[in-house]
Design a protein around this motif. Sequence first.
Motif, PDB file in Angstrom:
ATOM      1  N   VAL A 127      -5.016  -3.415   1.397  1.00 16.19           N
ATOM      2  CA  VAL A 127      -6.029  -2.387   1.145  1.00 16.19           C
ATOM      3  C   VAL A 127      -5.927  -1.303   2.211  1.00 16.19           C
ATOM      4  N   ALA A 128      -5.749  -1.716   3.468  1.00 15.29           N
ATOM      5  CA  ALA A 128      -5.618  -0.742   4.551  1.00 15.29           C
ATOM      6  C   ALA A 128      -4.416   0.167   4.341  1.00 15.29           C
ATOM      7  N   ALA A 129      -3.343  -0.390   3.806  1.00 16.56           N
ATOM      8  CA  ALA A 129      -2.107   0.379   3.639  1.00 16.56           C
ATOM      9  C   ALA A 129      -2.091   1.214   2.359  1.00 16.56           C
ATOM     10  N   ASP A 155      -6.412   4.821  -1.063  1.00 17.49           N
ATOM     11  CA  ASP A 155      -6.514   6.237  -0.702  1.00 17.49           C
ATOM     12  C   ASP A 155      -7.978   6.673  -0.781  1.00 17.49           C
ATOM     13  N   PHE A 156      -8.847   5.889  -0.178  1.00 15.79           N
ATOM     14  CA  PHE A 156     -10.275   6.209  -0.177  1.00 15.79           C
ATOM     15  C   PHE A 156     -10.933   5.504   1.001  1.00 15.79           C
ATOM     16  N   GLU A 157     -12.138   5.904   1.307  1.00 16.23           N
ATOM     17  CA  GLU A 157     -12.880   5.252   2.380  1.00 16.23           C
ATOM     18  C   GLU A 157     -13.386   3.896   1.890  1.00 16.23           C
ATOM     19  N   TRP A 158     -13.263   2.889   2.724  1.00 16.94           N
ATOM     20  CA  TRP A 158     -13.660   1.553   2.301  1.00 16.94           C
ATOM     21  C   TRP A 158     -14.198   0.755   3.479  1.00 16.94           C
ATOM     22  N   GLU A 159     -14.902  -0.320   3.150  1.00 18.20           N
ATOM     23  CA  GLU A 159     -15.387  -1.246   4.161  1.00 18.20           C
ATOM     24  C   GLU A 159     -15.543  -2.617   3.529  1.00 18.20           C
ATOM     25  N   GLU A 200      -8.146  -2.552  16.424  1.00 16.74           N
ATOM     26  CA  GLU A 200      -8.440  -1.826  15.181  1.00 16.74           C
ATOM     27  C   GLU A 200      -9.873  -2.164  14.751  1.00 16.74           C
ATOM     28  N   PRO A 201     -10.757  -1.162  14.556  1.00 20.28           N
ATOM     29  CA  PRO A 201     -12.178  -1.420  14.300  1.00 20.28           C
ATOM     30  C   PRO A 201     -12.455  -2.291  13.073  1.00 20.28           C
ATOM     31  N   LYS A 202     -11.825  -1.991  11.946  1.00 21.06           N
ATOM     32  CA  LYS A 202     -12.069  -2.796  10.740  1.00 21.06           C
ATOM     33  C   LYS A 202     -11.588  -4.232  10.940  1.00 21.06           C
TER      34      LYS A 202
END
Length: 459
Positions: free
Chosen positions: A323-325, A328-332, A395-397
């Motif tokens: 998902v990180a790679a 193409d959108f903001e996620w959490e 890395e914060p996430k």
Amino acid sequence: MAQTIVSRLTEGLASGQSKRFDNASTPTPEETMIKAGRSAAVLAALAAAALSLTACGGDDGGSGGKELKLWHYEAPDSAMGKAWSEAVKEFEAAHPGVKVTFEEKGFEQIQKTAPMVLNSKDAPDVMEYNKGNATAGMLSKQGLLTDLTAEVGKRGWDKLISPNVQVTAKYDAKGTMGGDTWYGVPNYAEYLQIYYNKDLFEKHGVEIPTTFDQLVAAMDAFVAKDVTPFTNAGAEYMAHQFVYQLALDRADQNWVDAFQRYTGKTDFNDAAWTYGASTFADWVKKGYIAENSVSLKAEDAGVAFMKGEFPMMFSGSWWFGRVAAEADFEWETSVWPGAKMTLGSGGNLWVVPEGSENKELAYDFIDITMKKGIQNTLGNAGGIPVAADPAAITEPKAKKLIGDFDGLAESGGLAYYPDWPVAGFYDVWVSQTQKLMNGTAPAEVLEGVQKSYDGGLPK
């Protein structure tokens, strides 16, 4: 090879001795005994030399020219895939002349064929395998996995792996997890969480939930806007993991232990299981989960989420790196809203097949994956390491991902997975949950699950 050399030398000596006797006068008995003694001494010396040559250049000594066969099913851009690629390089640098031959196998492929493959000459030297009674436990009971207990103590892996993560690495004689014999080594951990597409939440004016009631309200809000809230895969693990999570919302630790470790009777008609199956069926009817996802696989569901087609995905931390790679959108991410327990455990296991031809090399590879450098790489790439330096995870996430897992582990919130308890249970869960999605009554579905569970319990 040594035997061939000695045989040729013996033939040569015998031939030479015969010729010398043919060209000389008949020897006295004393001369015959002296010559025989000398010949025996020469033969012994030559045989020793031949064996020494073989040991230096053959397959039994050193590591030159050897191959370590490695199987795992992690995607190259996943956290584990990245970490293990680095481990391969480090292993080859530390073992000149040894080539790691890696074969990527699908999760389903290994799940279905491992017992047959590990009982053949095609078995790898070290492989990733799923943990639990129905998988690693079953293979350990069948004698297909190497007992790693001594190696774990020798290399100190037991000091790096916390007790709650060790449970799925150790099995008893019946193949039940939590035993006293190590058959695998987990070098990461995992759990299920919700991935949120923050852009879609913002676009449709929906708040990201922090409680279960807020989750239901968010799903209603999306459905009202003709948006299906959750991606799903009915043909693989995603669908029945919803059922299990919903059941866990009405369960406790004793319930989990009875189901997973046979400490009590499991009744699939109880309040928790009934709630889980009925609620999931209701969610399909309400459009929270698409009916046509019944035939989709996990890869289909994950890719659809990463393409921005769904606001939420409920699945494992193993998706985090992708998902990180790819998103193409903001996620959490967050743990299932309001959950005291969720699906999770130590990660899949490194196991060494009993038929491995290079066990010491396999142990060395596992050891490298437990080193802080590899563990730190895994953590920063979005995995959950078991032996990293916490200060090295920047890395914060990733820090939040690890923190959420630690919270679950410390509170006893890891409830394992629904397909673990008995052999063949994974396929049963898939087929029964597909029936549930297609409209079969929850009670009938749970009856089918009960039958399979009861029939698979260890005798």
